[in-house]
Scaffold this active site. Structure first.
Site, PDB file in Angstrom:
ATOM      1  N   GLU A 155       5.599  13.720   4.532  1.00  0.00           N
ATOM      2  CA  GLU A 155       4.292  14.346   4.313  1.00  0.00           C
ATOM      3  C   GLU A 155       4.066  15.376   5.417  1.00  0.00           C
ATOM      4  O   GLU A 155       4.701  15.288   6.465  1.00  0.00           O
ATOM      5  CB  GLU A 155       3.183  13.286   4.401  1.00  0.00           C
TER       6      GLU A 155
ATOM      7  N   HIS B 112      -2.991   9.357   4.446  1.00  0.00           N
ATOM      8  CA  HIS B 112      -2.581   8.720   5.688  1.00  0.00           C
ATOM      9  C   HIS B 112      -3.110   9.469   6.906  1.00  0.00           C
ATOM     10  O   HIS B 112      -3.174  10.685   6.918  1.00  0.00           O
ATOM     11  CB  HIS B 112      -1.060   8.648   5.751  1.00  0.00           C
TER      12      HIS B 112
END
Lengths: 78, 301
Positions: free
Chosen positions: B219, B260
């Site tokens: 990510e 996240h």
């Protein structure tokens, strides 16, 4: 409010360097630094967001930026 | 073979009487050959049991009851108590700690990771779902209930490392559907500071003869991919790596964090575009879509 995770110590000469202020502002992923009127400033409320990536230490001249881990007293770079 | 855990791994669950931990314990006991969960720890609950697993007040009691060293611990306690729980596990000789808890204060995470390093132990997480060796053992909630995990994960040659717990299963399921099983899948956690990064797990996969390729889920945010690229360049890894980068749209939204905690992007180095460029330069193939991953792996096996 000062951080509870780390503190950052900046050499006073380096702190007045606008080029270093620009560089540190750019590299820090969590915006701990900003370029102020009188050079480099710390954004106290972002100190606890530090991820210990050490990009600031690597971007600055040797010894100009140090990170103090408040939980252990250790200083980076060692 | 596998990395980190195998059929003989013993572990405890700290915080075992919590709702999530009770479910996680059941899932691990039911999966594969049945995890060897030798105890649970919840202060004040000594004498109870959870699905037949005895509960203790302290880790030391669990070690005494087991009569020897315990390999691992799954930590599921609330954030404020997590550091103490991890340190208690480390002090009692546990070498592998899977920290499921999220929202742990950053200084606590940094401290427990450093103490683990000093003791030669390893932390996986925090904010992770754990580790699974298909058809053998799972340590943590990874893959969900045993029946679902058995569908998603199959034994095979691909090592999987992922910052997202759910995506660990999604990618593994995609591989399994294409006939590509996994040697071990590790959910490393989505926080900004974690115990084990891609680069830190690569030597373990490199040493595992059954692993012949690696798939990673990445990510935007953080420097783990840059570390991986550097590791690959320096170590001439035998393992082909295929990466999937989620959240490419985040490059258009600097300063935003999605999902996240570790996805916050501020600097240039941690944008999706920069990471893809670094990974590609290191010889790591970046998949455009998850469904492309099996073909890319098959081409490299």
């Amino acid at each position: 409010m000062p951080g509870t995770f780390i503190d950052i110590v900046i050499d006073s000469t380096a702190g007045a360097d606008p080029e270093l202020a620009r560089k540190l502002t750019e590299v820090c992923p969590v915006d701990i630094f900003r370029a102020g009127e009188h050079g480099l400033e710390l954004v106290a409320e972002h100190l606890d967001e530090c991820v210990l990536c050490q990009l600031c230490i690597n971007a600055a001249p040797a010894g100009a930026v140090r990170i103090v881990k408040l939980y252990s007293g250790e200083t980076l770079p060692a | 073979m596998s990395i980190l855990i195998d059929a003989d791994t013993t572990f405890i669950v700290q915080g075992i009487t919590g709702r999530e931990a009770v479910n996680l314990t059941r899932e691990c006991l039911d999966y594969g050959a049945g995890a060897r969960i030798v105890g649970g720890v919840t202060p004040g609950r000594l004498g109870r049991d959870v699905h037949g697993v005895p509960v203790f007040d302290t880790v030391a009691q669990a070690v005494d009851h087991h009569g020897g060293p315990i390999d691992g611990s799954v930590v599921t306690v609330p954030p404020a108590f997590c550091k103490d729980a991890v340190l208690e596990a480390l002090e009692n000789g546990i070498g592998l700690v899977v920290v499921v808890t999220e929202r742990i204060p950053r200084r606590d995470v940094a401290e427990m990771v450093e103490v683990a390093e000093q003791r030669g132990a390893r932390i996986i997480g925090p904010n992770c779902l754990g580790i699974i060796v298909p058809d053998v053992i799972k340590m943590g909630g990874i893959g969900g209930p045993a029946r679902d995990a058995a569908k998603a994960y199959r034994p095979g040659p691909v090592g999987v490392i992922s910052r997202s717990g759910g995506m660990t299963t999604e990618m593994s399921s995609t591989l399994s559907a294409a006939g590509l099983g996994q040697s071990t899948a590790v959910s490393i956690g989505g926080d900004a500071i974690i115990g084990s990064t891609y680069a830190e797990l690569m030597p373990l996969f490199e040493a595992d003869p059954e692993t012949r390729a690696i798939v990673i889920y990445t990510e935007p945010g953080g420097r783990m991919e840059a570390q991986l690229a550097a590791w690959v360049a320096e170590n001439h890894s035998r393992l082909p790596i295929v990466a999937f980068m989620a959240g490419r749209f985040m490059d258009e939204m600097p300063g935003m964090s999605f999902g996240h905690a570790g996805t916050i992007v501020e600097g240039r180095e941690d944008t999706a575009a920069e990471k893809i460029a670094r990974l590609t330069a290191a010889g790591i193939q970046v998949a455009e879509r998850i469904e492309d991953i099996p073909t890319l792996i098959q081409e490299r096996l």
